[in-house]
Design an enzyme around this catalytic site. Structure first.
Site, short mmCIF file in Angstrom:
data_model
loop_
_atom_site.label_atom_id
_atom_site.label_comp_id
_atom_site.label_asym_id
_atom_site.label_seq_id
_atom_site.Cartn_x
_atom_site.Cartn_y
_atom_site.Cartn_z
CD GLU A 1 -8.74 0.83 8.11
OE1 GLU A 1 -8.73 0.19 9.05
OE2 GLU A 1 -7.79 1.72 8.16
CG ASP B 1 -0.32 -0.30 2.67
OD1 ASP B 1 1.16 -0.43 2.62
OD2 ASP B 1 -0.91 -0.80 3.37
CG ASN C 1 -8.49 -1.39 12.43
OD1 ASN C 1 -7.63 -2.32 11.92
ND2 ASN C 1 -9.17 -0.43 12.18
CG HIS D 1 -5.63 -2.21 9.27
ND1 HIS D 1 -5.77 -0.92 9.62
CD2 HIS D 1 -4.45 -2.44 9.47
CE1 HIS D 1 -4.68 -0.54 9.76
NE2 HIS D 1 -3.72 -1.39 9.72
P1 PGA Z 1 2.34 -1.43 12.75
O1 PGA Z 1 1.45 -1.59 11.89
O2 PGA Z 1 3.40 -2.62 12.40
O3 PGA Z 1 3.05 -0.21 12.85
O4 PGA Z 1 1.81 -1.96 14.37
C1 PGA Z 1 0.71 -2.65 11.44
C2 PGA Z 1 -0.68 -2.38 10.51
O5 PGA Z 1 -1.26 -1.33 10.90
O6 PGA Z 1 -0.79 -3.10 9.69
#
Ligand code: PGA
Length: 240
Positions: A142, A67, A135, A137
């Protein structure tokens, strides 16, 4: 689904790097999809060490990313392209012509079409690395997302914007949209590893592994994939 429980962040990073090094050693032309975020940084440090010690050769590997923020040019300090170069690509012997990214600037509809075409050309990718949001995702898919989706434009949730605000001077600077591989494009990979560390991820990990297959937890889509490995530390696994 395979679940590897490890003690802590370092062990998670070691195990994940080992799996990718094995993959690239077996098949130097592997197509690998990388993730951004804090979670894979330790894994990337191990890959840099292994590359510098000539334990692995990344020169033929083809890279992809999940992404990118909308509106951030590649050279922006918080763009995911910039992140990948700083945290990994500039420190290993990957060929710059083998690096593929979805673009978050210019004609987004065209960018989406282009990235779907790139993924189709190399389909199925050999190895995909995922983190997970609090959450549930994966990439920027999302809760409520479509499990049949390919690369698409995503409106970020407030939870994600707040969580990512730590990387920006002001929360208002956090982009509100992203271009992201969809669940269907992610699941197309032959092998997927998902990394999670820390208590904040425990509920999302529980929902992804033990919860129902539901768009309320995008990571639960992985339940139907034939070759997915969760590498999770004790805190992230604490609700299992
Ligand atoms: P993080 O993010 O590795 O910074 O915890 C993971 C994500 O949001 O997919």
């Amino acid at each position: 689904m395979q679940i590897i429980k490890v003690k802590n962040y370092q062990e998670m990073s070691d195990k994940a790097a080992k799996l990718l090094i094995e993959q690239v050693s077996l098949k130097p032309t592997s197509t690998v999809c990388f993730a951004t975020g804090s979670t894979p940084i330790g894994m990337y440090k191990n890959l840099i060490l292994a590359s510098n010690n000539n334990q692995v050769d990344f020169s033929k590997m083809l890279t992809f990313n999940l992404d990118e923020y909308i509106g951030l040019a590649p050279e922006h300090s918080q763009s995911y392209q910039n992140f990948m170069h700083k945290q990994l690509f500039d420190q290993i012997n990957v060929n710059s012509q083998n690096i593929h990214f979805p673009s978050g600037v210019g004609d987004i509809t065209q960018n989406i079409e282009n990235y779907n075409q790139v993924l189709e050309n190399y389909s199925p990718l050999d190895f995909t690395i995922l983190g997970i949001g609090t959450n549930g995702h994966i990439a920027f898919n999302e809760p409520g997302c479509d499990f049949e989706s390919q690369t698409q434009l995503i409106d970020l949730t407030n939870e994600t914007i707040q969580s990512n605000a730590r990387f920006f001077d002001d929360i208002n600077d956090v982009p509100k949209q992203a271009i992201s591989m969809g669940i269907k494009s992610i699941l197309n990979a032959k092998q997927i590893i998902l990394l999670a560390s820390g208590k904040a991820k425990a509920q999302a990990i529980y929902d992804a592994i033990k919860g129902p297959y539901t768009t309320k937890c995008p990571a639960s889509a992985l339940q139907v994939h034939g070759n997915v490995t969760f590498i999770i530390d004790e805190e992230a696994a604490s609700l299992l």
